[in-house]
Design a protein around this motif. Structure first.
Motif, PDB file in Angstrom:
ATOM      1  N   LYS A 278      27.334  43.417  72.962  1.00  0.00           N
ATOM      2  CA  LYS A 278      27.498  44.356  71.857  1.00  0.00           C
ATOM      3  C   LYS A 278      28.141  43.686  70.646  1.00  0.00           C
ATOM      4  N   ASP A 279      29.052  42.725  70.871  1.00  0.00           N
ATOM      5  CA  ASP A 279      29.693  42.057  69.742  1.00  0.00           C
ATOM      6  C   ASP A 279      28.674  41.323  68.879  1.00  0.00           C
ATOM      7  N   LEU A 280      27.656  40.735  69.504  1.00  0.00           N
ATOM      8  CA  LEU A 280      26.598  40.071  68.745  1.00  0.00           C
ATOM      9  C   LEU A 280      25.886  41.060  67.834  1.00  0.00           C
ATOM     10  N   PHE A 281      25.567  42.228  68.356  1.00  0.00           N
ATOM     11  CA  PHE A 281      24.840  43.205  67.560  1.00  0.00           C
ATOM     12  C   PHE A 281      25.734  43.854  66.507  1.00  0.00           C
ATOM     13  N   ASP A 282      27.030  43.942  66.773  1.00  0.00           N
ATOM     14  CA  ASP A 282      27.964  44.394  65.740  1.00  0.00           C
ATOM     15  C   ASP A 282      28.001  43.403  64.585  1.00  0.00           C
ATOM     16  N   ASP A 283      28.029  42.109  64.913  1.00  0.00           N
ATOM     17  CA  ASP A 283      28.022  41.085  63.869  1.00  0.00           C
ATOM     18  C   ASP A 283      26.734  41.135  63.050  1.00  0.00           C
ATOM     19  N   LEU A 284      25.608  41.318  63.728  1.00  0.00           N
ATOM     20  CA  LEU A 284      24.335  41.415  63.019  1.00  0.00           C
ATOM     21  C   LEU A 284      24.286  42.659  62.136  1.00  0.00           C
ATOM     22  N   ASP A 285      24.830  43.748  62.646  1.00  0.00           N
ATOM     23  CA  ASP A 285      24.866  44.987  61.869  1.00  0.00           C
ATOM     24  C   ASP A 285      25.656  44.781  60.583  1.00  0.00           C
ATOM     25  N   ASN A 286      26.799  44.095  60.701  1.00  0.00           N
ATOM     26  CA  ASN A 286      27.602  43.808  59.514  1.00  0.00           C
ATOM     27  C   ASN A 286      26.888  42.857  58.555  1.00  0.00           C
ATOM     28  N   ARG A 287      26.206  41.897  59.103  1.00  0.00           N
ATOM     29  CA  ARG A 287      25.492  40.914  58.262  1.00  0.00           C
ATOM     30  C   ARG A 287      24.401  41.584  57.428  1.00  0.00           C
ATOM     31  N   TYR A 288      23.721  42.538  58.013  1.00  0.00           N
ATOM     32  CA  TYR A 288      22.587  43.150  57.329  1.00  0.00           C
ATOM     33  C   TYR A 288      22.953  44.473  56.668  1.00  0.00           C
ATOM     34  N   ALA A 289      24.241  44.778  56.628  1.00  0.00           N
ATOM     35  CA  ALA A 289      24.673  46.020  55.972  1.00  0.00           C
ATOM     36  C   ALA A 289      24.379  45.969  54.479  1.00  0.00           C
ATOM     37  N   TYR A 290      24.194  47.121  53.873  1.00  0.00           N
ATOM     38  CA  TYR A 290      23.940  47.173  52.419  1.00  0.00           C
ATOM     39  C   TYR A 290      24.683  48.344  51.819  1.00  0.00           C
TER      40      TYR A 290
END
Length: 290
Positions: A278-290
């Protein structure tokens, strides 16, 4: 990592000496656990997939698209090499060609094909039948010719020990090597002497031994199998059988007590999230946030 590189490393490991312990996964979550615990490769079990996905026994109910779907899911969840059980290839040489190309695209590092008739059965069931040798060899030749990556391995399994004796099974395995198989797999030997005879006869080709807890083949240590000359020691459904036991244990307690908290026989909420990254997907979510 690209699948070609995964395959290349796996091929080098198999031919490098020392038996590799190969646990089976019936789904991507089991593959995640297997990788997390430090195993070197994972096996997609046709029996396990049939049991978990359909709740049915291993009697040829799983189709190629379903195997390909689960291969792709496991490939997306892990960078481990995946050995995929493709049953008998779902038909003749043309069907085998389609099977190999489909599973290779889905992320298979090795594809296992057997010489059973349709409908096939679990290798440790009674009542198996094998096709004539010429037909079995045509499957292996088609598989070898069809792979796109030379590092994708073809595992040739024979169930002839149960139908025609160990000598016939060894003859078949030797013929499959002539046809280009990278690994051979004599299913369900029933004595230690039978086990020793397999790599002794087929010493120039990596051998896989399948250990079914409660099945027909004697269970020895990985070191024992290394000494005999085996390259792969497969436990196709230990994860499945332990998961079934775990579900029965936890659900029995839930039914008896009417409640369940983290003191129960289960992984905690945070451990569950860790295994599925889940931490990986949290990081990706933050990276692609707008």
């Amino acid at each position: 990592m690209l699948n070609h590189e995964i395959n290349r490393r796996f091929k080098s490991r198999i031919t490098g000496g020392g038996a590799l312990l190969l646990p089976g996964a019936a789904n991507a979550l089991a593959a995640r656990v297997i990788e997390d615990l430090g195993f070197e490769a994972v096996y997609l079990s046709g029996a396990g997939l049939t049991n978990t996905y359909l709740g049915m026994p291993d009697l040829a109910f799983i189709s190629l698209p379903e195997i390909a779907q689960h291969t792709a899911a496991i490939r997306d969840a892990t960078e481990l090499p995946i050995v995929v059980d493709a049953d008998n290839g779902f038909g003749n040489g043309l069907n085998v060609r389609h099977t190999v190309r489909t599973l290779e695209r889905a992320g298979a590092s090795a594809i296992q094909l057997e010489d059973q008739k349709t409908p096939k059965r679990c290798g440790h069931f009674s009542g198996k039948e094998v096709v004539p040798l010429a037909e079995a060899r045509s499957r292996i030749r088609a598989a070898v010719d069809s792979r796109q990556d030379e590092n994708t391995l073809i595992v040739a399994r024979t169930d002839a020990a149960a139908t025609d004796g160990l000598s016939e099974a060894l003859d078949r395995a030797a013929a499959f090597v002539e046809d280009g198989a990278d690994i051979t797999f004599v299913e369900a030997p029933q004595t230690v002497d039978d086990l020793r005879a397999i790599p002794a006869r087929l010493a120039d080709t990596p051998q896989l031994v399948n250990l079914v807890v409660g099945g027909k083949t004697p269970i020895l240590s990985v070191d024992d199998f290394t000494d005999m000359g085996f390259a792969l020691v497969l436990y196709a459904n230990v994860a499945l059988q332990s998961a079934l036991f775990g579900m029965q244990t936890a659900l029995t307690q839930l039914k008896d007590q009417g409640r369940m908290d983290e003191s129960g026989p289960l992984a905690g909420f945070m451990e569950r999230q860790r295994v599925v990254r889940k931490d990986l997907f949290d990081d990706l979510d933050n990276r692609y946030a707008y």
